[in-house]
Design an enzyme around this catalytic site. Sequence first.
Site, mmCIF file in Angstrom:
data_model
loop_
_atom_site.group_PDB
_atom_site.id
_atom_site.type_symbol
_atom_site.label_atom_id
_atom_site.label_comp_id
_atom_site.label_asym_id
_atom_site.label_seq_id
_atom_site.Cartn_x
_atom_site.Cartn_y
_atom_site.Cartn_z
ATOM 1 N N HIS A 27 65.230 17.065 31.868
ATOM 2 C CA HIS A 27 63.971 17.234 31.138
ATOM 3 C C HIS A 27 64.313 17.730 29.730
ATOM 4 C CE1 HIS A 27 59.711 17.747 30.623
ATOM 5 N NE2 HIS A 27 59.946 18.915 30.061
ATOM 6 N N THR A 41 62.175 19.407 42.973
ATOM 7 C CA THR A 41 61.351 19.940 44.072
ATOM 8 C C THR A 41 59.961 19.325 43.942
ATOM 9 O OG1 THR A 41 60.713 21.832 42.730
ATOM 10 C CG2 THR A 41 62.611 22.138 44.197
ATOM 11 N N GLY A 81 67.598 4.122 28.924
ATOM 12 C CA GLY A 81 68.793 4.350 29.725
ATOM 13 C C GLY A 81 69.982 4.925 28.986
ATOM 14 N N MET A 111 60.097 7.621 34.941
ATOM 15 C CA MET A 111 58.818 8.095 34.421
ATOM 16 C C MET A 111 57.714 8.230 35.472
ATOM 17 S SD MET A 111 59.843 8.812 31.549
ATOM 18 C CE MET A 111 58.356 9.328 30.685
ATOM 19 N N GLU A 126 71.600 16.230 25.908
ATOM 20 C CA GLU A 126 71.333 15.647 27.237
ATOM 21 C C GLU A 126 72.551 14.861 27.726
ATOM 22 O OE1 GLU A 126 67.603 13.555 27.860
ATOM 23 O OE2 GLU A 126 66.693 14.600 26.180
HETATM 24 C C1 GRF Z 1 65.166 11.641 27.984
HETATM 25 O O1 GRF Z 1 64.747 12.367 26.881
HETATM 26 C C2 GRF Z 1 64.987 12.445 29.237
HETATM 27 O O2 GRF Z 1 65.161 13.813 29.040
HETATM 28 C C3 GRF Z 1 63.551 12.173 29.602
HETATM 29 O O3 GRF Z 1 63.353 10.818 29.299
HETATM 30 C C4 GRF Z 1 64.269 10.440 28.262
HETATM 31 C C5 GRF Z 1 65.027 9.256 28.772
HETATM 32 O O4 GRF Z 1 65.866 8.718 27.777
HETATM 33 N N1 GRF Z 1 63.304 12.511 30.981
HETATM 34 P P1 GRF Z 1 66.951 7.629 28.166
HETATM 35 O O5 GRF Z 1 66.205 6.501 28.889
HETATM 36 O O6 GRF Z 1 67.972 8.266 29.038
HETATM 37 O O7 GRF Z 1 67.526 7.142 26.868
#
Ligand code: GRF
Length: 215
Positions: free
Chosen positions: A113, A145, A16, A94, A178
Amino acid sequence: MNVKKGTFVVLASGRGSNFQAILDRVSDGYIPAVCTALITDNPLAHAIERARAAGIPGEVVSFKSFSDKQAYETALIATIQKYNPDLVVLAGYMRILGSEIVRKYSGRMVNIHPSLLPSFTGLHAQEQAVNYGVKVAGCTVHFVTEDMDAGPVIIQRTVPVFENDDGDILSDRILVEEHKAFPQAIRLFFQGRLTIEGRVVKIDTNQAPSPGRDD
Ligand code: GRF
């Protein structure tokens, strides 16, 4: 005057850190919206602690509690609908979502992603990038999508890839980006600056920026 703020829920399965980055940018006013719930499929997700610390309801909809995927998704939709959000944010969620839920929130569901899509879809994207030998990697925030990791792109941020990188080192470098890209995309959504035309997302650059850092 009381202006009602938009709302969103976050779906996350694990650590998270993106959820936390988003919460931090709600707190400092950068994201002009309210996070009303954290929903997870994993009762052990650290994201639940983060929700608790922020005073946000944490809902567990565990796949194992349902007889099949359809029953699970019906429960997931019902849980999301309790909060009637303007936006559904997948932050490290996931599970691949079925078509009913994706269609229901079409244009109102975003995912992050850890690759520069359309390269390296699916699991272990950072390791895929290292093994392929690309020199630049990054992350993508996109609308969801029915095709996995293939929706209209909102924001991408890049990082260099160095020869001694492994998947973990590159993951850490991408994660920093991210944590910037996701709040940026959510902010743009709630500012009403995103329009989807075919598979292209247009960003309205004519609006006066609202207060808050733009980085
Ligand atoms: C991140 O790398 C995101 O891009 C991928 O899963 C990971 C989640 O990390 N979809 P977190 O749980 O936000 O630390």
